[in-house]
Design an enzyme around this catalytic site. Sequence first.
Site, PDB file in Angstrom:
ATOM      1  N   TYR A  49       2.467   7.011  -1.247  1.00 16.11           N
ATOM      2  CA  TYR A  49       3.187   6.403  -2.733  1.00 16.11           C
ATOM      3  C   TYR A  49       2.595   6.892  -3.939  1.00 16.11           C
ATOM      4  CZ  TYR A  49       6.098   3.455  -5.682  1.00 16.11           C
ATOM      5  OH  TYR A  49       6.617   2.840  -6.505  1.00 16.11           O
ATOM      6  N   LYS A 101       2.999   9.628  -6.901  1.00 16.07           N
ATOM      7  CA  LYS A 101       3.220   8.843  -8.309  1.00 16.07           C
ATOM      8  C   LYS A 101       2.127   9.606  -9.254  1.00 16.07           C
ATOM      9  CE  LYS A 101       6.610   6.063  -7.923  1.00 16.07           C
ATOM     10  NZ  LYS A 101       8.007   6.603  -8.508  1.00 16.07           N
TER      11      LYS A 101
END
Length: 290
Positions: free
Chosen positions: A186, A190
Amino acid sequence: MVLWFRCNEIIPGTSLGILFIAVILGIYFLQLEFSGFPAKDRICRMASNYTENLEQFKEEKHKAFVVGYTGEVGKELVKQLANSNLYEKVVLIGRREVPPEKIHGVEFEQRVVDFEKLDEHADAFSDLDVGYCCLGTTKGKAGADGFVKVDFDYVLSVGQTAKSKGCKHFSLVSSQGANKDSAILYTRIKGQIEEALKNLQFNRLSVFRPGVIMCEREESRPVEAVARTLLKPIAFFFPTAMTTPVGYVATSMINNALSKTEKTYELYENKAIHELAKMAEAPKGCKSKK
Ligand SMILES: NC(=O)c1ccc[n+]([C@@H]2O[C@H](COP(=O)([O-])OP(=O)(O)OC[C@H]3O[C@@H](n4cnc5c(N)ncnc54)[C@H](OP(=O)(O)O)[C@@H]3O)[C@@H](O)[C@H]2O)c1
């Protein structure tokens, strides 16, 4: 007797352990809460010119788009944009059209696109000089590949298409902890999408890294709901440490866009997002407004 003896040993030991961890975390959060942050001077400058910037921005008649407008951040952003009258026009770009009551009754123009073939829908982005990107999914919902597709491929494709159609200022909702080298998927994705967007060289790119977004989520996500409940006391005592009210994410993006800056790239960590959101008043730590 033996059991009593052991409980006597274990319970105080466990309590002491928990107390120790709580104290360490408390010190850490306190330090986070009261430390400065890199964008502080810039935010203070923006805050001191807030009213003039706001009026001037309106006169310049900007036109904006929002992608991810059916999500929690996107809906809040759309609501605030509708109330602000900042833009001459706001276009909502997504994979499906929704009835206005799903977006707080706001009747901005909606344009439906296929994110897999965005080049075929490039005209949806024509003549819109400010872009807000709140697109995203989760590994739980879309699987690892699906997550990468939405949070990297689609977002990059939005950036490229928007830039080719004249977007000057692109704002991205990223996440606290974003890091292109992270071992966690994650935060790595990002970080990587932030880097990829930087390479597009917008006149201005603003990246927002909120913590856990506090909102009443329409969609059922039990794990997130539990996390938000557990985080409520931390949000109360240490508001900028790990959490961000959804309204703050939206307000910070709007306040930032209407502010003048000489910077072409701006990165706002969670604490800065809180301060940007309070820009209409003098943010904490800034000298009072003139
Ligand atoms: N939630 C948090 O605590 C948190 C914390 C830090 C950062 N963030 C980041 O902040 C951003 C916004 O978060 P959020 O909670 O507002 O997200 P959200 O409620 O899940 O909304 C996501 C948006 O992306 C769109 N989307 C998802 N999958 C798509 C797909 N396959 N094709 C096209 N559109 C798709 C959704 O459209 P549909 O309505 O059509 O599905 C919706 O508009 C995300 O990038 C997220 O990673 C969230």
